[in-house]
Design a protein around this motif. Structure first.
Motif, mmCIF file in Angstrom:
data_model
loop_
_atom_site.group_PDB
_atom_site.id
_atom_site.type_symbol
_atom_site.label_atom_id
_atom_site.label_comp_id
_atom_site.label_asym_id
_atom_site.label_seq_id
_atom_site.Cartn_x
_atom_site.Cartn_y
_atom_site.Cartn_z
ATOM 1 N N THR B 109 0.828 -1.205 0.000
ATOM 2 C CA THR B 109 0.000 0.000 0.000
ATOM 3 C C THR B 109 0.863 1.256 0.000
ATOM 4 O OG1 THR B 109 -1.684 -1.198 1.224
ATOM 5 C CG2 THR B 109 -1.858 1.194 1.195
ATOM 6 N N GLN B 112 2.241 1.755 -3.515
ATOM 7 C CA GLN B 112 1.269 2.326 -4.446
ATOM 8 C C GLN B 112 1.065 3.819 -4.168
ATOM 9 O OE1 GLN B 112 -0.013 1.803 -7.176
ATOM 10 N NE2 GLN B 112 -2.127 2.544 -7.346
ATOM 11 N N HIS B 121 1.677 4.961 -11.016
ATOM 12 C CA HIS B 121 1.080 3.862 -10.262
ATOM 13 C C HIS B 121 2.048 2.694 -10.289
ATOM 14 C CE1 HIS B 121 0.301 2.449 -14.306
ATOM 15 N NE2 HIS B 121 -0.341 3.556 -14.535
ATOM 16 N N GLY B 146 1.955 -3.814 -9.747
ATOM 17 C CA GLY B 146 0.579 -3.384 -9.535
ATOM 18 C C GLY B 146 -0.476 -4.472 -9.540
ATOM 19 N N HIS B 148 -2.733 -7.337 -7.613
ATOM 20 C CA HIS B 148 -3.153 -7.702 -6.266
ATOM 21 C C HIS B 148 -4.477 -8.460 -6.330
ATOM 22 C CE1 HIS B 148 -6.205 -4.328 -5.795
ATOM 23 N NE2 HIS B 148 -5.603 -4.034 -6.925
ATOM 24 N N TRP B 158 -5.275 -5.623 -11.727
ATOM 25 C CA TRP B 158 -4.308 -4.526 -11.720
ATOM 26 C C TRP B 158 -4.827 -3.381 -10.860
ATOM 27 C CZ3 TRP B 158 0.275 -5.660 -13.405
ATOM 28 C CH2 TRP B 158 0.457 -6.569 -14.448
ATOM 29 N N THR B 159 -3.939 -2.416 -10.601
ATOM 30 C CA THR B 159 -4.335 -1.283 -9.768
ATOM 31 C C THR B 159 -5.415 -0.432 -10.429
ATOM 32 O OG1 THR B 159 -2.440 -0.109 -10.672
ATOM 33 C CG2 THR B 159 -2.183 -1.071 -8.490
ATOM 34 N N CYS B 176 -0.496 -9.926 -2.702
ATOM 35 C CA CYS B 176 0.128 -8.854 -3.485
ATOM 36 C C CYS B 176 1.298 -9.430 -4.268
ATOM 37 C CB CYS B 176 0.628 -7.734 -2.571
ATOM 38 S SG CYS B 176 -0.703 -6.970 -1.652
#
Lengths: 214, 214
Positions: B109, B112, B121, B146, B148, B158-159, B176
């Motif tokens: 976290t 990111q 990102h 990215g 998770h 992806w993020t 992650c």
């Protein structure tokens, strides 16, 4: 014949007289004009120079291209601590003398079980930590690595306790585990904390063996 | 001497008058008169030349000013021929992207958030070439990317909330994903690792229409 000649001479003389009387005023005009012309020329030259300068500046602006930023990659330097040697106690090559142990830092990442097997092949075990002082030293040691390392500590679901690979139970006053206490959890040491990670995650590991007398 | 000059001037003027009046066909006198006419007229011509040059320069300067202002007002959006792909300092370019490899470590976290603070990102990859590039440049440390998932039973995303297409299989028991030398692995998000950020390069930003969809 004589009459035309006389007329011509008379006309010429008359014209000469007129022109002779007028020259002074043209001279004055010329002087006045000349002064004005000089000033005008100077101003004109200055103006031209300024224009040329402006022109060159503008052309420079147009032609100018944005500079390309150079990309740079920070090279990661692996700082390996120098091996401390003594005539009595000595660590094998590529191992680090630390406290009263020889430590080996893996160069690759693998699941915990593979780290355990690798240490066994080297005649060693995954790292065991005896007390708080040793833990602190090890955390300082791992600080320069920018990494985490598996150690010889695993969660045993049946007994619901963390156990060292030598069979002893973790003294939670000595060392606190951050994270989940659940099945398939293995301990990772970082420069600040000891974490519980999945045993099937890839991580570097630390092997230990006791010092031998040479 | 002065008188002689005055006389010559008068004669000259007289001759001019004669020519205008009575003698247009005399060859020798005509030539002399032409020469004098040219010498007499040349100042006017010079003045005209100066005026023309000055006007041309003024027009050029004004035109260039307008061109510069127009260019600045509209950053070249229609034709991007002179555009160059550039990445910020400390980032490295590959294809249409810029990548940043962190020196610090943090949990997923935190990583990111650090990327978002850099207007980017955690890294996404679109091809095997890109993935291999990242593996090559990351060095020995593992880096968060990215990918998770909510739990080990959930699919990878992806993020940007797009679903991962399983281009490359992930291994490990965490939520992650990170990049190790063996490929994409997963660990628990609270553990500490380095990370990789990515953002589009300046060419991609400037020419969104020209971006190759392939």
């Amino acid at each position: 014949m004589d009459a035309p000649v006389l007329y011509a001479e008379l006309h010429l003389a008359n014209t000469q007289g007129l022109r002779c009387t007028s020259p002074p005023s043209p001279r004055q005009d010329a002087c006045w004009g000349s002064g004005w012309h000089r000033v005008a020329l100077k101003l004109g030259c200055v103006g031209l120079i300024l224009l040329l300068m402006g022109l060159s500046v503008l052309v420079g602006f147009l032609v100018q291209k944005p500079p390309i930023e150079k990309c740079s990659v920070a090279v990661q330097e692996n700082k390996t601590e120098p091996t401390v040697r003594s005539t009595i106690l000595e660590c094998p090559r590529d191992w680090h003398l630390h406290w009263n142990k020889c430590l080996f830092i893996s160069q690759t990442s693998r699941p915990w079980a593979e780290g355990l097997a690798d240490c066994s092949l080297r005649g060693a075990t995954l790292l065991l930590i005896g007390d708080g002082k040793e833990l602190k030293l090890l955390q300082d040691f791992s600080k320069g690595k920018g990494q985490q390392f598996f150690i010889g500590l695993k969660y045993v679901q049946e007994d619901k306790v963390w156990k060292w690979m030598n069979g002893s139970i973790l003294n939670t006053n000595l060392l606190r585990i951050t994270g989940k206490n659940e099945e398939n959890s293995c301990a990772l040491i970082s420069h600040t904390e000891v974490f519980s990670d999945s045993c099937s995650s890839d991580n570097h590991w630390i092997c230990q063996k006791t010092l031998k007398r040479v | 001497m002065g008188a002689a000059k005055i006389e010559e001037a008068c004669l000259g003027m007289l001759k001019i008058d004669l020519t205008a009046a009575d003698c247009p066909q005399e060859g020798e006198m005509g030539k002399k008169l032409q020469a004098k006419c040219l010498s007499v007229v040349s100042p006017a011509k010079l003045l005209c030349c100066y005026r023309v040059v000055i006007v041309v320069l003024i027009v050029a300067v004004v035109a260039l000013s307008v061109a510069l202002s127009v260019r600045k007002e509209k950053p070249v959006m229609e034709s991007c021929e002179p555009c160059y792909a550039t990445c910020p300092s400390g980032w490295i370019g590959f294809g249409s992207k810029c990548f940043y490899f962190s020196e610090d470590v943090g949990n997923w976290t935190f990583s990111q958030s650090s990327c978002m603070a850099l207007d980017s990102h955690l890294a996404l990859f679109d091809s095997l070439e890109e993935l291999n590039f990242l593996k090559r440049y990351k060095g020995p440390s593992n880096h968060w990317i990215g990918l998770h998932r909510a739990s080990t039973e959930h699919p990878w995303i992806w993020t940007d909330n797009t679903k991962y297409n399983n281009m490359v299989l992930t291994r490990g028991g965490g939520e992650c994903a990170y990049l190790s030398e063996s490929g994409i692995r997963s660990g628990r998000g609270y553990t500490r690792r380095k990370w990789i950020c990515n953002k589009p390069n300046s060419y991609t930003v400037q020419c969104p229409l020209v971006v190759d969809p392939g």
